[in-house]
Design an enzyme around this catalytic site. Structure first.
Site, PDB file in Angstrom:
ATOM      1  N   HIS A 183     -37.381   6.672  23.548  1.00 55.69           N
ATOM      2  CA  HIS A 183     -38.382   7.781  23.586  1.00 55.69           C
ATOM      3  C   HIS A 183     -38.492   8.508  22.485  1.00 55.69           C
ATOM      4  O   HIS A 183     -37.874   8.236  21.400  1.00 55.69           O
ATOM      5  CB  HIS A 183     -37.712   8.749  24.898  1.00 55.69           C
ATOM      6  CG  HIS A 183     -36.458   9.340  24.434  1.00 55.69           C
ATOM      7  ND1 HIS A 183     -35.152   8.718  24.602  1.00 55.69           N
ATOM      8  CD2 HIS A 183     -36.135  10.672  23.804  1.00 55.69           C
ATOM      9  CE1 HIS A 183     -34.128   9.360  24.340  1.00 55.69           C
ATOM     10  NE2 HIS A 183     -34.763  10.707  23.819  1.00 55.69           N
ATOM     11  N   LYS A 199     -66.323  26.358  -0.846  1.00 52.47           N
ATOM     12  CA  LYS A 199     -65.482  27.088  -1.892  1.00 52.47           C
ATOM     13  C   LYS A 199     -64.298  27.235  -1.177  1.00 52.47           C
ATOM     14  O   LYS A 199     -63.990  28.149  -0.499  1.00 52.47           O
ATOM     15  CB  LYS A 199     -66.138  28.239  -2.633  1.00 52.47           C
ATOM     16  CG  LYS A 199     -65.427  28.537  -3.624  1.00 52.47           C
ATOM     17  CD  LYS A 199     -66.059  29.914  -4.274  1.00 52.47           C
ATOM     18  CE  LYS A 199     -65.504  30.195  -5.709  1.00 52.47           C
ATOM     19  NZ  LYS A 199     -64.020  30.211  -5.678  1.00 52.47           N
ATOM     20  N   HIS A 234     -86.762  55.759   2.765  1.00 46.90           N
ATOM     21  CA  HIS A 234     -86.627  57.141   3.366  1.00 46.90           C
ATOM     22  C   HIS A 234     -87.747  58.025   2.388  1.00 46.90           C
ATOM     23  O   HIS A 234     -87.574  58.032   1.079  1.00 46.90           O
ATOM     24  CB  HIS A 234     -85.433  57.781   3.232  1.00 46.90           C
ATOM     25  CG  HIS A 234     -84.409  56.854   4.042  1.00 46.90           C
ATOM     26  ND1 HIS A 234     -83.965  57.230   5.042  1.00 46.90           N
ATOM     27  CD2 HIS A 234     -83.918  55.467   3.944  1.00 46.90           C
ATOM     28  CE1 HIS A 234     -83.026  56.518   5.872  1.00 46.90           C
ATOM     29  NE2 HIS A 234     -83.189  55.595   5.167  1.00 46.90           N
ATOM     30  N   GLY A 255     -82.733  53.840  15.335  1.00 45.49           N
ATOM     31  CA  GLY A 255     -81.233  53.657  15.615  1.00 45.49           C
ATOM     32  C   GLY A 255     -80.917  54.204  16.816  1.00 45.49           C
ATOM     33  O   GLY A 255     -80.875  53.671  18.022  1.00 45.49           O
ATOM     34  N   ARG A 287     -84.481  48.979   9.712  1.00 42.31           N
ATOM     35  CA  ARG A 287     -83.368  49.635   9.686  1.00 42.31           C
ATOM     36  C   ARG A 287     -82.452  48.640   9.314  1.00 42.31           C
ATOM     37  O   ARG A 287     -82.249  47.616   9.885  1.00 42.31           O
ATOM     38  CB  ARG A 287     -83.178  50.342  10.842  1.00 42.31           C
ATOM     39  CG  ARG A 287     -84.168  51.425  11.248  1.00 42.31           C
ATOM     40  CD  ARG A 287     -84.497  52.475  10.339  1.00 42.31           C
ATOM     41  NE  ARG A 287     -83.290  53.148   9.676  1.00 42.31           N
ATOM     42  CZ  ARG A 287     -82.748  54.462  10.224  1.00 42.31           C
ATOM     43  NH1 ARG A 287     -83.223  54.914  11.183  1.00 42.31           N
ATOM     44  NH2 ARG A 287     -81.965  54.826   9.594  1.00 42.31           N
TER      45      ARG A 287
END
Length: 808
Positions: free
Chosen positions: A43, A227, A621, A676, A746
Site C-alpha cells: 500500500h 512577469k 470638473h 455617482g 466618472r
C-alpha cells in the site's frame, strides 16, 4: 504537544528504525510525503503535516491521476513529523513489518480551511511533490464520523485539472524518490543511488534582460509570458550539477538546495535552463520568497528558455526553436509541480494583461519570436508592468519618534548617467522583524558623509550609510523631480549588486492612434475593465460628445481627475497643467487669493478634450464662470449628496422639492445625474452678480430647505449632521470651486456618465449612475430643456430672506 500516543504505543523503538522523536514543524508551508509500504499488503501511506503531526491514510491500490477512479484510503494513526522522510526495513514481529520506500515528498496546500474540511469529511488540497501534483480530494465514506473508534474509510480522488490524465504513477515509479533504491536494495540497506549526468556542466552566461516599455507588443511579432515575482536563475545540469546561478553568476545552489533534486527528472546529459525561482506550494510574492530562503523552502522554478542542451549551444537559434526544445525537455515533468514551464500567451494579450493586473500580478514579458538569445538588455524582450517596481540602493535612514522602531524611513538612490542620484524615501512596507533585520544590516555601514548629492531640505536628519544594500520598491511614479511617490518596501535583493542599480525609463512602443488631431499613445491601455474601455475608447467618446459637452464646459477653467494607469492605478486631481500637456489643452493665467498667478487649463474644442485624455484624464470638473469674466458666475450648482444607505427615490424627491423652492423665487433649473450617488440642479445666470453674492444666495437656499425639514436635509458638511439626511452642497458656488461637467465619464466602476435629464423623466430613473458611455452618445441633450440665463435681483434675495424668516 502533539498527541502521538497511538503511534508510540504500537511500536517497540528498540527493534524498529522508525523515528520516536516528534520532529520539527515546518516554518513556512506544510510538508507531505507518500511512503510505498510493502507490508502484509502493498500500500501507499499518505502523510499530510498539520498541527505538529502527520495526518495519515493508507491507500490500498495507490493514487491514480484518473479523476474517474476512486481509491480507498484508510485513515491510520497520526505520525510524527520526523516520519516524513523515513525509509527503511521494519523487522518482522513489529507493527507494520516490511519495507518502507519514500515514494514522493514535497509540500501540500490546503484549498479550504483544514478544521472545517476534517469536520465535514472532505479534504480539498493541492500537492506540490516530485511525482504527485495538482488538486486532490479525500472524502470520508458515509456512515463514518471522525470520532468513531472503528476504522475510517475515505476515498482519494484526483480533481480534473492540468495534472490529471497522466500515466499510472503506481506502475511508473518503482524506486525511491530520495535514494533511487528499489525495495530489495532498501531491505539490504544498499547505498543510495546517485546517478551522474555524463555531459559537461555548463558555466554561467549573461542572461537576456527585458526593457521596460509602456504598452503591450504586437502579437504578430511577439508572444507574451507572465512577469514573475522571484529571483532570476540559470540552472546548469551536467556532471557535478545541478547548480543554480543568479543573474550575476553567483552560485546559490545551497540556498535552493531543496529545489534542485527535482531537476533529476529531466532526461538529458547536460543543459543550461533560464527561468525564475519563486515561492512554492501556493505562496505568492517576493516577500514570501525571501521567507522561504530563510527556512529552506518551499520553492518553485518556472523555466522559460533553454540556452544549451547536451553540449549544443542554442543561443543563436530563434526563440521559437529554443522553446520547442525546452518543452521537449520538460515533457516528463509533472504539470502543476515545483518545476513548470512559463505559459505562452499567443494572440491578443489585452485580456490576459487585464486579468493579471486585476489579480495583483506583476505584468507581462513580450518576447520577439524570431530573436536569438542575447546576453544583455535589449528590445527583443520587453516588460510591461501592472504597477511600477524597481530596485534602489539604500543610502541612509531617518530616526523614528515611535518607541521601539529602529527607523522611520529609508533614503534611496539609483544610478543615472554613471552617478548615484537621490530618489526619495520609503517609509512603509516594514514589519517589526524586517525593521530589526534591516537595522542590524545598516549599523556597520554607517558613514558621516552623504554618498549622494541631494537638496538639504529633503535630507535633513538622514543618517547616511554606504550604498551597498539593494531594496526592491513598489511605487506610483517618479515625479518630474525624480522622486518616488507612494513608495512601499518589498524586500532586499541580494542577487543584484548596488553598482548595477539603474533608474529605468520606459521605452515607447510608438503605438498611437490619432483622435481629433491628437496622437493618443498607448491607445489599447485598459482604463475600465467592465465595461472594457481603453484609453482610445475614452478619446473617441470625448471627440464624439464634444459638441454637447462644450456647450457647458468650453472656456471654463478645469480641474482634471487623472488616472494614468487606469482604475487600478494611482489617481489625482490636477488644477495646474504641467510640462508635456498637448497645446490643444489651452492655458489661462489666474490670480490666486495670495496674489500669485497660476496656469489653469481650459478647452474650446474636441482636440482639447482628447488632449486631456492623452494625459490620463477621465473626469472633467468645471468652474462656474468662463475665462473672460472669472469674477462673474454664469451658473449655480446645488449638489444633492445623500448619506450612505439613503435610497435614490429620496434623492429624486429632494431634487423636485428643491426645484419648486427655486421656482417660488422665480428661478428655473435643469437636472443632471452626477454619475455617482446624487443629483445636481443647475441654475443658468446672467453675469450680474459676484461670487460672494452667489455663495450667500446658495447658502440661503440650502439653509431654507434645512429649516423646513431638518430631519431630511442638512446644509452642513459635518459627517455627524449628515446621518440619514441629504447634504445640499452649496459650497460649489464660490470662486475656484468646481463641479463635474455634463457628459463627463466618472472614474467609478461601470464608467457611468454625468447625464443631464428632463424633469419629466426623472421619476423613472433608478440610480444616479444610470447612463453608460454608449447611452450618453445616443441621448446628448435630447429631452432636456435648459432655461435661459436669469438674474438674481434684489427682490429675489429679499424674497429668500422672508422665506427663511417664515420657516424659522
Amino acid at each position: 504537544m502533539p498527541d502521538l500516543g497511538t503511534y508510540l504505543d504500537k511500536r517497540n523503538f528498540d527493534d524498529t528504525p522508525e523515528p520516536s522523536e516528534t520532529g520539527t514543524a515546518s516554518a513556512l508551508g506544510l510538508r507531505y510525503s507518500i511512503q510505498n509500504h510493502r507490508a502484509t499488503r502493498l500500500h501507499w501511506d499518505l502523510r499530510l503535516e498539520w498541527n505538529g503531526v502527520l495526518l495519515s491514510w493508507a491507500i490500498t491500490r495507490g493514487p491514480s491521476f484518473n479523476p474517474s477512479e476512486k481509491r480507498l484510503a484508510v485513515r491510520t494513526e497520526d505520525h510524527p513529523v520526523s516520519y516524513l522522510g523515513f525509509e527503511g526495513l521494519i523487522p518482522k514481529g513489529n507493527y507494520g513489518a516490511g519495507t518502507v520506500m519514500l515514494w514522493d515528498i514535497g509540500w501540500w496546500q490546503p484549498l479550504d480551511p483544514i478544521p472545517r474540511d476534517l469536520k465535514k469529511g472532505h479534504l480539498h488540497f493541492r500537492l506540490h511533490g516530485r511525482r504527485m501534483t495538482g488538486d486532490w480530494n479525500l472524502i470520508l465514506m458515509k456512515g463514518r464520523k471522525l470520532g468513531d473508534d472503528k476504522r475510517q474509510n475515505w476515498l482519494l480522488i484526483k480533481s480534473d485539472d492540468d495534472a490529471a490524465g497522466r500515466p499510472d504513477p503506481v506502475r511508473r515509479y518503482k524506486r525511491s524518490v530520495s535514494t533511487g533504491r528499489s525495495f530489495a536494495e532498501i531491505a539490504k540497506e544498499a547505498a543510495p543511488i546517485n546517478p551522474q549526468r555524463a555531459g559537461k556542466l555548463p558555466g554561467h552566461v549573461a542572461p537576456e534582460l527585458a526593457t521596460l516599455t509602456d504598452d503591450l507588443a504586437d502579437p504578430g511579432t511577439h508572444w507574451h509570458e507572465l512577469k514573475l515575482d522571484g529571483y532570476r536563475a540559470l540552472i546548469a545540469l551536467g556532471k557535478g550539477g545541478p547548480l543554480a546561478f543568479t543573474r550575476n553568476g553567483h552560485d546559490w545552489s545551497d540556498r535552493f538546495a531543496s529545489l534542485l533534486p527535482g531537476f533529476a527528472d529531466l532526461d538529458c546529459d547536460s543543459a543550461l535552463i533560464d527561468g525564475e525561482i519563486v515561492a512554492g506550494a501556493g505562496l505568492q510574492g517576493f516577500s514570501a520568497l525571501q521567507d522561504a530562503i530563510k527556512v529552506g523552502g518551499p520553492f518553485g522554478y518556472v523555466a522559460f528558455d533553454l540556452l544549451s542542451l547536451n553540449g549544443q549551444d542554442l543561443r543563436k537559434q530563434p526563440l521559437t526553436t529554443r522553446r520547442k526544445r525546452l518543452e521537449s525537455l520538460f515533457r516528463t515533468v509533472p504539470r502543476m509541480g515545483a518545476l513548470d514551464l512559463s505559459p505562452v500567451i499567443e494572440g491578443d494579450p489585452k485580456d490576459a494583461f487585464a486579468m493579471v493586473c486585476a489579480t495583483h500580478g506583476e505584468g507581462l514579458i513580450a518576447k520577439r519570436r524570431d530573436s536569438p538569445y542575447r546576453g544583455r538588455r535589449g528590445t527583443d524582450w520587453l516588460k510591461i508592468k501592472c504597477r511600477k517596481r524597481a530596485e534602489f540602493v539604500v543610502v541612509g535612514w531617518m530616526k523614528s519618534d515611535a518607541a521601539g522602531r529602529p527607523f522611520a524611513s529609508l533614503a534611496m538612490a539609483a544610478r543615472e548617467a554613471g552617478n548615484l542620484r537621490y530618489v526619495g524615501k520609503v517609509g512603509t512596507g516594514f514589519d517589526e522583524d524586517t525593521m530589526t533585520e534591516l537595522a542590524g544590516l545598516l549599523r556597520p555601514l554607517t558613514r558621516r558623509s552623504a554618498p549622494v548629492a541631494a537638496p538639504k531640505s529633503e535630507v535633513s536628519g538622514v543618517n547616511w550609510v554606504s550604498p551597498e544594500l539593494v531594496a526592491e520598491v513598489e511605487y506610483a511614479e517618479l515625479t518630474a523631480q525624480g522622486r518616488l511617490r507612494h513608495a512601499t518596501y518589498l524586500g532586499l535583493r541580494e542577487d543584484k549588486p548596488a553598482r548595477e542599480v539603474r533608474i529605468e525609463r520606459e521605452v515607447s512602443m510608438n503605438d498611437h492612434e490619432t483622435v481629433a488631431g491628437i496622437s493618443v499613445s498607448s491607445p489599447d491601455r485598459i482604463i475600465f475593465d467592465k465595461p472594457r474601455l481603453t484609453k482610445a475608447d475614452l478619446a473617441r467618446y470625448y471627440e464624439k460628445i464634444a459638441p454637447a459637452m462644450l456647450s457647458e464646459a468650453a472656456d471654463r477653467p478645469l480641474s482634471l481627475l487623472r488616472l494614468p494607469e487606469g482604475m487600478e492605478g494611482e489617481r489625482f486631481f490636477q488644477k495646474h497643467p504641467g510640462k508635456g500637456f498637448p497645446k490643444a489643452l489651452k492655458i489661462v493665467e489666474i490670480t490666486e487669493k495670495d496674489g500669485d498667478s497660476e496656469p489653469y487649463a481650459y478647452v474650446t474644442d474636441a482636440s482639447g478634450l482628447v488632449g486631456a485624455v492623452q494625459m490620463g484624464t477621465v473626469e472633467f470638473h468645471i468652474w462656474g464662470a468662463r475665462r473672460d469674466r472669472l469674477d462673474r458666475p454664469d451658473r449655480l450648482v446645488f449638489d444633492l449628496d445623500p448619506d450612505e444607505g439613503l435610497g435614490f427615490a429620496k434623492v429624486k424627491a429632494a431634487a423636485i422639492d428643491l426645484r419648486e423652492t427655486l421656482g417660488d423665487l422665480g428661478l428655473e433649473s435643469w437636472a443632471m445625474l452626477s454619475g455617482g450617488k446624487g443629483i445636481h440642479l443647475v441654475v443658468p445666470l446672467r453675469r450680474t452678480i459676484g461670487w460672494d453674492t452667489a455663495k450667500l444666495f446658495c447658502r440661503g437656499i440650502a439653509t431654507l430647505m434645512t429649516q423646513r425639514e431638518p430631519k431630511r436635509f442638512t446644509a452642513s458638511m459635518s459627517k455627524s449632521r449628515r446621518e440619514g439626511r441629504i447634504f445640499i452642497d452649496w459650497l460649489r458656488n464660490e470662486r475656484g470651486s468646481t463641479a463635474i461637467a455634463p457628459f463627463s465619464i466618472r472614474a467609478r466602476p461601470g464608467a457611468p456618465v454625468a447625464m443631464p435629464i428632463g424633469w419629466d423623466e426623472l421619476p423613472g430613473i433608478r440610480k444616479a449612475s444610470a447612463f453608460s458611455v454608449e447611452e450618453s452618445l445616443d441621448r446628448r441633450w435630447n429631452g432636456v430643456t435648459r432655461p435661459k440665463p436669469q438674474t438674481i435681483s434684489r427682490p429675489v434675495i429679499e424674497e429668500l430672506d422672508q422665506a427663511m424668516k417664515r420657516s424659522a
